[in-house]
Design a protein around this motif. Structure first.
Motif, PDB file in Angstrom:
ATOM      1  N   TYR A 109      -0.944   7.386   0.886  1.00 31.47           N
ATOM      2  CA  TYR A 109      -1.487   6.133   1.108  1.00 31.47           C
ATOM      3  C   TYR A 109      -2.104   6.103   2.353  1.00 31.47           C
ATOM      4  O   TYR A 109      -2.929   5.101   2.630  1.00 31.47           O
ATOM      5  CB  TYR A 109      -0.361   4.985   1.087  1.00 31.47           C
ATOM      6  N   LYS A 110      -1.536   6.669   3.515  1.00 33.87           N
ATOM      7  CA  LYS A 110      -1.989   6.691   4.791  1.00 33.87           C
ATOM      8  C   LYS A 110      -3.248   7.453   4.877  1.00 33.87           C
ATOM      9  O   LYS A 110      -4.125   6.694   5.680  1.00 33.87           O
ATOM     10  CB  LYS A 110      -1.063   7.239   5.970  1.00 33.87           C
ATOM     11  N   SER A 141      10.227  -7.620  -0.090  1.00 36.21           N
ATOM     12  CA  SER A 141      10.305  -5.957  -0.155  1.00 36.21           C
ATOM     13  C   SER A 141      11.449  -5.270  -0.704  1.00 36.21           C
ATOM     14  O   SER A 141      11.423  -4.463  -1.515  1.00 36.21           O
ATOM     15  CB  SER A 141      10.212  -5.519   1.131  1.00 36.21           C
ATOM     16  N   TYR A 200      10.081   0.693  -6.381  1.00 39.75           N
ATOM     17  CA  TYR A 200       9.229   1.565  -6.576  1.00 39.75           C
ATOM     18  C   TYR A 200       9.141   2.869  -5.487  1.00 39.75           C
ATOM     19  O   TYR A 200       9.606   2.585  -4.279  1.00 39.75           O
ATOM     20  CB  TYR A 200       7.649   1.046  -6.571  1.00 39.75           C
ATOM     21  N   GLN A 201       8.892   4.136  -5.818  1.00 41.62           N
ATOM     22  CA  GLN A 201       8.777   5.052  -4.889  1.00 41.62           C
ATOM     23  C   GLN A 201       7.527   5.034  -4.000  1.00 41.62           C
ATOM     24  O   GLN A 201       6.493   4.810  -4.503  1.00 41.62           O
ATOM     25  CB  GLN A 201       9.066   6.507  -5.930  1.00 41.62           C
ATOM     26  N   GLN A 202       7.861   5.318  -2.856  1.00 42.63           N
ATOM     27  CA  GLN A 202       6.543   5.410  -2.073  1.00 42.63           C
ATOM     28  C   GLN A 202       5.821   6.528  -2.327  1.00 42.63           C
ATOM     29  O   GLN A 202       6.154   7.842  -2.610  1.00 42.63           O
ATOM     30  CB  GLN A 202       7.277   5.546  -0.557  1.00 42.63           C
ATOM     31  N   VAL A 203       4.406   6.369  -2.180  1.00 41.04           N
ATOM     32  CA  VAL A 203       3.463   7.333  -2.288  1.00 41.04           C
ATOM     33  C   VAL A 203       3.226   8.273  -0.958  1.00 41.04           C
ATOM     34  O   VAL A 203       3.101   7.278   0.064  1.00 41.04           O
ATOM     35  CB  VAL A 203       2.170   7.032  -2.835  1.00 41.04           C
ATOM     36  N   ASP A 204       2.864   9.431  -1.058  1.00 44.17           N
ATOM     37  CA  ASP A 204       2.847  10.181   0.479  1.00 44.17           C
ATOM     38  C   ASP A 204       1.331   9.976   0.831  1.00 44.17           C
ATOM     39  O   ASP A 204       1.094  10.344   2.175  1.00 44.17           O
ATOM     40  CB  ASP A 204       3.032  11.446   0.209  1.00 44.17           C
ATOM     41  N   ARG A 248      -1.644  -4.306  -1.708  1.00 44.80           N
ATOM     42  CA  ARG A 248      -0.769  -5.305  -0.890  1.00 44.80           C
ATOM     43  C   ARG A 248      -0.919  -6.536  -1.192  1.00 44.80           C
ATOM     44  O   ARG A 248      -0.548  -7.542  -0.372  1.00 44.80           O
ATOM     45  CB  ARG A 248      -1.229  -5.083   0.708  1.00 44.80           C
ATOM     46  N   LYS A 275       0.742  -1.293  -0.078  1.00 43.43           N
ATOM     47  CA  LYS A 275      -0.163  -0.058  -0.075  1.00 43.43           C
ATOM     48  C   LYS A 275       0.924   1.287  -0.024  1.00 43.43           C
ATOM     49  O   LYS A 275       0.423   2.345  -0.710  1.00 43.43           O
ATOM     50  CB  LYS A 275      -0.968   0.033   1.257  1.00 43.43           C
ATOM     51  N   ALA A 276       2.020   1.193   0.735  1.00 42.92           N
ATOM     52  CA  ALA A 276       2.871   2.506   0.734  1.00 42.92           C
ATOM     53  C   ALA A 276       3.554   2.535  -0.441  1.00 42.92           C
ATOM     54  O   ALA A 276       3.961   3.723  -1.082  1.00 42.92           O
ATOM     55  CB  ALA A 276       4.016   1.948   1.643  1.00 42.92           C
ATOM     56  N   LEU A 277       3.555   1.928  -1.418  1.00 41.77           N
ATOM     57  CA  LEU A 277       4.030   2.015  -2.743  1.00 41.77           C
ATOM     58  C   LEU A 277       2.842   2.167  -3.959  1.00 41.77           C
ATOM     59  O   LEU A 277       3.288   1.923  -5.309  1.00 41.77           O
ATOM     60  CB  LEU A 277       4.771   0.912  -3.500  1.00 41.77           C
TER      61      LEU A 277
END
Length: 358
Positions: free
Chosen positions: A253-254, A242, A247-251, A157, A151-153
């Protein structure tokens, strides 16, 4: 069964007993799987008689007897005359290879690729039934292409099947490198490696396909990566998996996966921010969002969905921010549901009515 195993191991010290040639180095005489028992020995009358004596003693002590109708004796490398003598001694019929155990064919020679076909076909049938029953063609395409990320990417998940399979198989390499106290690790070191280092070991051209596949993972992971995935004596496949994702983490997702929102609302918002929603270009035409903003006495979120990613990324973990996201996602879901009702059920609610429900 522990008692029987100890009895067999004690009987193996008898000078009349000889180990099976492939089991001599490990002093392996028996394997137990649930209520099934495999016993190995050299194809000689004296060795078979030792095993027969142990089974007879075990029966007298426990009252458990060998079921001759469900048991068989298998041979390799001996004459037909010797086979008849040994089969008569044990009063068992001769089994024929390949032997099926739990639906999987087993043979004394190298395991063939087609031996796994029965497993692969069962998996394919289950996947096909599940996919055709629960997902449309478009849904399957989206699942394959866009969700196999944390999810962070920006994903859902779900794990990439091929990469996750490689990460799980890396556990076997770790166990071999660490020389874990397991029978199959001892077997690998005794039969294949023979004291050689796994990372410098050269795979013979005539080796079994599954061992060759396992060794081929050395081209995907190096020693440091695999050893780093071992924590406190246990291997963690998720750690090496992992590390294989670049991939770059998306800001945002939280905020998208805020627990205050309903699960189906969260999923729809995830589709919106990743431009996967087919009706996305129509959202701004509906007046529901404007009605909700009036109810909240102000524009809490941007009117254009193109700016929602930035707005969601700026949300903090404070309760008021979570409520704002919850109202936004409820508004999007209600608008999307009403739009579908217009098409499929030929019914529609007014913007005021939908905003009131929100």
């Amino acid at each position: 069964m522990d008692y029987l195993t100890r009895s067999l191991q004690f009987a193996a010290q008898n000078s009349a007993f000889r180990f099976h040639p492939m089991c001599k180095n490990l002093k392996l005489i028996s394997l137990c799987f649930a209520d099934d028992l495999l016993v190995f020995c050299k194809g000689s009358l004296s060795s078979v008689q030792v095993i027969k004596g142990v089974l007879r003693e075990f029966s007298s002590v426990t009252g458990l007897h060998l079921n001759e109708n469900k048991s068989q004796i298998f041979f390799g490398g001996i004459s037909e005359a010797e086979k008849r003598i040994l089969a008569a001694e044990m009063n068992l019929s001769e089994g024929i290879f390949p032997l099926k155990y739990l639906g999987v064919p087993m043979r004394p020679t190298k395991w063939k690729h087609e031996d796994c076909d029965v497993i692969i076909q069962k998996i394919k049938r289950n996947l096909h039934t599940w996919a055709s029953r629960h997902l449309s063609y478009a849904g399957r395409m989206q699942l394959i292409h866009s969700v196999c990320l944390p999810k962070a990417l920006g994903g859902l998940r779900f794990r990439n099947g091929q990469k996750w399979n490689h990460a799980i198989l890396a556990k076997f390499i770790w166990a071999i490198s660490e020389k874990v106290d397991l029978l199959w690790v001892k077997w690998i070191n005794s039969i294949y490696l023979k004291g050689a280092d796994f990372w410098s070991y050269k795979v013979p051209p005539d080796t079994s396909w599954y061992w060759r596949k396992l060794c081929s993972l050395r081209g995907k992971y190096n020693r440091d990566e695999i050893m780093a995935a071992g924590v406190s004596g246990k291997f963690c496949p998720a750690r090496i998996y992992s590390n294989s994702l670049h991939y770059q983490q998306v800001d945002y997702y939280k905020a998208v996966w805020c627990k205050l929102s309903l699960p189906k609302h969260r999923f729809l918002l995830w589709q919106v921010v990743n431009t996967h929603l087919l009706t996305l270009d129509n959202l701004c035409r509906f007046k529901v969002l404007a009605q909700v903003c009036d109810w909240l006495d102000g524009n809490i979120w941007p009117a254009e969905f193109d700016s929602w990613r930035v707005w969601l990324a700026s949300r903090k973990s404070e309760f008021i921010d979570q409520v704002a996201v919850m109202i936004l996602v409820a508004s999007v879901y209600s608008t999307w549901r009403n739009r579908n009702n217009c098409i499929f059920e030929l019914s529609s609610k007014s913007a005021v009515s939908i905003a009131s429900e929100i």
